[in-house]
Design an enzyme around this catalytic site. Structure first.
Site, PDB file in Angstrom:
ATOM      1  N   GLY A  84       0.809  -1.211   0.000  1.00 52.83           N
ATOM      2  CA  GLY A  84       0.000   0.000   0.000  1.00 52.83           C
ATOM      3  C   GLY A  84       0.847   1.269   0.000  1.00 52.83           C
ATOM      4  CB  SER A  85       3.923   2.251   1.820  1.00 54.64           C
ATOM      5  OG  SER A  85       3.434   1.961   3.105  1.00 54.64           O
ATOM      6  CG  ASN A 133      -4.895   3.749   9.115  1.00 54.47           C
ATOM      7  OD1 ASN A 133      -5.231   4.771   8.513  1.00 54.47           O
ATOM      8  ND2 ASN A 133      -3.798   3.703   9.845  1.00 54.47           N
ATOM      9  CB  CYS A 169       6.211   4.296  19.694  1.00 47.08           C
ATOM     10  SG  CYS A 169       7.516   4.587  20.853  1.00 47.08           S
TER      11      CYS A 169
END
Ligand SMILES: *Cc1c(COP(=O)(O)O)cnc(C)c1O
Length: 398
Positions: free
Chosen positions: A70-71, A151, A326
């Site tokens: 997807g990226s 998402n 993070c």
């Protein structure tokens, strides 16, 4: 009991997809560009998978470009529109505040190269407003890219309407449909989108493989230079096992779309039970009239840290996710939750539960049993909760 409830991050590869992949590591392993029989066998398999995927999403096979996921598909769609737009002096791109980082970071890079980016508001409910898009489009707008389904919070955007507006104004429209394909019915022709990204590992296919759909007539630009694979638009020897696995997983997912009613039922049970926790809320989609993905629900619990919640839930066998990513060691609250207007300290106390067709009612009941217990435990140790209780601080979530 172990419960995997992080299916928006990735899903288990289905047994059917894995079994379908195996022969292409050892039996039919040729390079599709080779002229000999080994190569031509692989080529046939590649084109068969392309056709099967095209059929499912309502595209033509030549409009399907295989990518590493997807990226990459998001990057290629945006870079394509940017280069083609700049050639016509169009250097304005519209997107939304809560896109995936594959989109947002690509846009940030383009901004440094002189493009202007407008990010549409998604309001407290997590939906882009078509009238906002209409107002934002300019003479020099090269692309509109809006995700199909978010998402983190699962809200499904009015893609057909947004694509219509773009068509009318003759602006390219791309959608990151990574969370939607395999979970909702998707037909690119019916939707009227110009480009669409999808990724296999979000629908029980393997990791590292995806598709960029680009409507016939769009001059795709390469991200990767090399051989002439993918009609010269994406160099690199094709990952045949993964491509086959993706086709099989997509067919399987689409054949199970009826099961989404059951998953949505489990999601709604989670929502109604977990929002009974005092000073908690569901994030996004709470306007009542909005569409949501069947599997995703995102909550905030005031006075606690999402990370501690996750770790303790993991001790109870529950794998979920927190909104906050993070990033490079520092704990930034999720840009998605901030886009909904949640204050930093509340956005920190978030929990995303994402279900798939593999989850059972017993598992959901286990989550419903554990979350309130863990939230209470953490609140009892939380100085912030103490201040809220004593009235030294105001609750944000009533
Ligand atoms: C997972 C995801 C991506 C990235 O896909 P990869 O295949 O992991 O690169 C992009 N957009 C959305 C909405 C996603 O959920």
């Amino acid at each position: 009991m172990r419960v995997y409830a992080d299916n928006a991050a990735t899903t288990r590869t289905s047994r059917k997809a894995l079994d379908a992949m195996l022969p292409y590591f050892t039996d039919v392993f040729g390079n599709p560009s080779s002229l000999h029989t080994y190569g031509q066998e692989a080529k046939t398999v590649l084109e068969d998978a392309r056709e099967r995927i095209a059929n499912i999403i309502g595209a033509k096979p030549k409009e399907i470009y295989f990518t590493s996921g997807g990226s990459e598909a998001d990057n290629q769609a945006i870079v394509t529109a940017a280069i083609n737009g700049a050639n016509k002096s169009k250097k304005h791109i519209i997107s939304s505040k809560f896109e995936h980082h594959a989109v947002l970071h690509t846009l940030q890079k383009l901004e440094k190269q002189g493009f202007e980016v407008t990010l549409l508001d998604v309001y407290e409910d997590g939906y882009v407003r078509p009238e906002d898009l209409e107002k934002a489009i300019r003479e020099d707008t090269a692309l509109v890219t809006i995700m199909f389904a978010n998402n983190e919070i699962g809200t499904v955007q009015p893609i057909k309407k947004l694509a219509e507006i773009c068509k009318e104004k003759k602006v390219l429209f791309h959608t990151d449909a990574v969370q939607a394909v395999g979970h909702l019915e998707i037909n690119v022709a019916d939707l009227g989108v110009d480009m669409l990204s999808l990724s296999a590992h979000k629908f029980h296919g393997p990791n590292g493989i995806g598709v960029l759909y680009a409507r016939n007539g769009i001059m795709l630009r390469n991200l990767i230079e090399g051989g002439a694979q993918e009609r010269g638009k994406r160099a690199g020897t094709e990952n045949i096992p993964a491509i086959v696995g993706m086709a099989v997983a997509l067919e399987e997912a689409v054949s199970k779309l009826d099961d989404t009613k059951r998953i949505a039922g489990l999601r709604d049970k989670l929502i109604s039970e977990l929002t009974k926790i005092p000073h908690s809320k569901l994030n996004g989609g709470n306007g009542g009239n909005g569409e949501r993905l069947p599997g995703i629900a995102n909550f905030c619990f005031e006075g606690i840290e999402g990370e501690s919640l996750l770790l303790l839930l993991d001790d109870d066998g529950i794998a979920a996710s927190s909104g906050s990513a993070c990033t490079s060691g520092s704990l930034d609250p999720s840009h998605v939750l901030l886009a909904l207007g949640l204050p930093h300290e509340v956005a920190h106390g978030s929990l995303r539960i994402s279900l798939s067709d593999e989850n059972t009612e017993e598992e959901v009941d286990h989550i419903i049993k554990c979350v309130p217990k863990v939230v209470e435990y953490l609140r009892n140790m939380s100085p912030v909760w103490d201040e809220l209780q004593k009235g030294e601080k105001q609750y944000v979530i009533q």
